[in-house]
Design a protein around this motif. Structure first.
Motif, PDB file in Angstrom:
ATOM      1  N   ALA A   1      37.135  40.457  67.921  1.00  0.00           N
ATOM      2  CA  ALA A   1      36.126  41.397  68.405  1.00  0.00           C
ATOM      3  C   ALA A   1      35.781  42.458  67.368  1.00  0.00           C
ATOM      4  CB  ALA A   1      36.610  42.062  69.691  1.00  0.00           C
ATOM      5  N   SER A   2      36.764  42.911  66.587  1.00  0.00           N
ATOM      6  CA  SER A   2      36.570  44.108  65.772  1.00  0.00           C
ATOM      7  C   SER A   2      36.784  43.899  64.285  1.00  0.00           C
ATOM      8  CB  SER A   2      37.506  45.220  66.273  1.00  0.00           C
ATOM      9  OG  SER A   2      37.115  45.646  67.563  1.00  0.00           O
ATOM     10  N   SER A   3      36.644  42.685  63.810  1.00  0.00           N
ATOM     11  CA  SER A   3      36.708  42.436  62.372  1.00  0.00           C
ATOM     12  C   SER A   3      35.975  41.145  62.050  1.00  0.00           C
ATOM     13  CB  SER A   3      38.159  42.365  61.882  1.00  0.00           C
ATOM     14  OG  SER A   3      38.801  41.196  62.365  1.00  0.00           O
ATOM     15  N   ALA A   4      35.710  40.951  60.760  1.00  0.00           N
ATOM     16  CA  ALA A   4      35.071  39.729  60.283  1.00  0.00           C
ATOM     17  C   ALA A   4      36.000  39.017  59.311  1.00  0.00           C
ATOM     18  CB  ALA A   4      33.753  40.072  59.590  1.00  0.00           C
ATOM     19  N   LYS A   5      35.680  37.791  58.968  1.00  0.00           N
ATOM     20  CA  LYS A   5      36.501  37.041  58.027  1.00  0.00           C
ATOM     21  C   LYS A   5      36.634  37.799  56.712  1.00  0.00           C
ATOM     22  CE  LYS A   5      35.918  32.371  59.841  1.00  0.00           C
ATOM     23  NZ  LYS A   5      35.533  30.966  59.552  1.00  0.00           N
ATOM     24  N   ASN A   6      37.840  37.773  56.154  1.00  0.00           N
ATOM     25  CA  ASN A   6      38.201  38.438  54.896  1.00  0.00           C
ATOM     26  C   ASN A   6      38.363  39.953  55.037  1.00  0.00           C
ATOM     27  OD1 ASN A   6      38.337  36.108  53.179  1.00  0.00           O
ATOM     28  ND2 ASN A   6      36.092  36.043  53.215  1.00  0.00           N
TER      29      ASN A   6
END
Length: 328
Positions: A280-285
């Motif tokens: 929900a609260s982050s993206a890849k890398n």
């Protein structure tokens, strides 16, 4: 944390001590054997330098701590405040933080978080239901924990959704054709702001959501539902196209870590809980930090979801556990 660069972390999840007035140790023979921590607090646990720093530079935070009812509570809050201030330095302006606690200190920790991050960044108090039931003497069964979620409006956010229940499906998607179950939605635009298209179609004069050409396309494609011949038609909305129900701040669909997942750590959280937060609260890398990582569930979940991660714990056993769990 003091050795880390400022504004370098995208997401922080912390599951710190709860001020439970208890001491914890992993069972002998378990994978986590040797991991232990005390959750009892006194002013002897507080570095005087923390007190001086908070009193001199953070008056709002100091007032919150002074409101604590006992020396034990005050000591715990000073311990937490010193670390939360450091976390606020590490978190990017677009980052998010989730503080995992329980009702023992959640009301005080909410004030501490308000003082450190500002009330405008408060997003939710999430209630996680750990158990279906629990028998506690002379009180209602304690089955929930609390997650205090803070983030700026610019923070990464992918709205979580959960599958519809069988009851939802039976109630809302009661119609069926060769494409599967479907519900219906209005084709008229009488109540929409900005109006619609006023014309006659199939012998019916109405204000429509779509131009006549689009209605003809829907009809040709079999996407028009006629409840009773002569009544206003509706558009078919298929169950297969439903992304799920938006998640509320009551999480009752994730239970405690199961037997296959458990390593014996006394306060282990389920990986599904951490995966939900990270997705929900982050993206890849992105970089995920857990400064009380324990048996490293947040680190494992972050690795599984292709995030970079940092785990910190007072026990050296945490490093052993994360390596073992990565291999399993």
């Amino acid at each position: 944390m003091r050795g880390m660069n400022s504004a370098s972390v995208d997401l922080i999840y912390l599951d710190p001590p709860f001020n439970s007035k208890a001491d914890y140790a992993a069972p002998i023979g378990s994978e986590a054997a040797g991991a232990e921590f005390k959750d009892t607090w006194s002013l002897n646990d507080v570095d005087i330098a923390w007190l001086d720093l908070i009193e001199a530079k953070h008056p709002k935070l100091w007032r919150v701590i002074q409101a604590a009812m006992t020396d034990s509570d005050k000591s715990y809050l000073i311990y937490m405040a010193a670390r939360l201030l450091e976390m606020s330095r590490l978190l990017k302006p677009s980052g998010s933080i989730y503080l995992h606690c329980d009702p023992t200190m959640s009301h005080y920790l909410k004030l501490v978080m308000d003082a450190v991050w500002g009330r405008k960044k408060f997003r939710n108090e999430v209630i996680w239901q750990r158990y279906g039931s629990h028998n506690d003497a002379h009180r209602y069964g304690r089955v929930t924990d609390t997650l205090l979620f803070y983030a700026d409006s610019s923070a990464t956010w992918t709205a979580p959704r959960i599958p519809l229940s069988d009851t939802d499906i039976a109630t809302r998607y009661s119609n069926k054709d060769d494409r599967g179950r479907y519900t219906t939605s209005p084709l008229h635009a009488r109540t929409l702001s900005g109006g619609g298209y006023n014309f006659e179609w199939k012998g019916i004069i109405d204000v429509w959501k779509f131009p006549k050409e689009r209605l003809d396309e829907l009809e040709k494609d079999g996407q028009i539902h006629w409840p009773v011949r002569g009544s206003v038609p509706r558009r078919k909305v298929y169950l297969a196209d439903n992304p799920g129900k938006p998640l509320s701040n009551l999480w009752a669909d994730i239970s405690i870590a199961g037997a296959k997942e458990r390593v014996g750590y006394p306060t282990q959280k389920p990986r599904a809980l951490l995966q939900r937060i990270i997705e929900a609260s982050s993206a890849k890398n992105d970089i995920v930090l857990d400064p009380f990582c324990g048996c490293a569930t947040a680190c494992i979940a972050a690795e599984y979801l292709d995030r970079r991660w940092i785990g910190i714990d007072i026990s050296e056993k945490a490093a052993d556990l994360v390596q073992k769990r990565m291999k399993s």
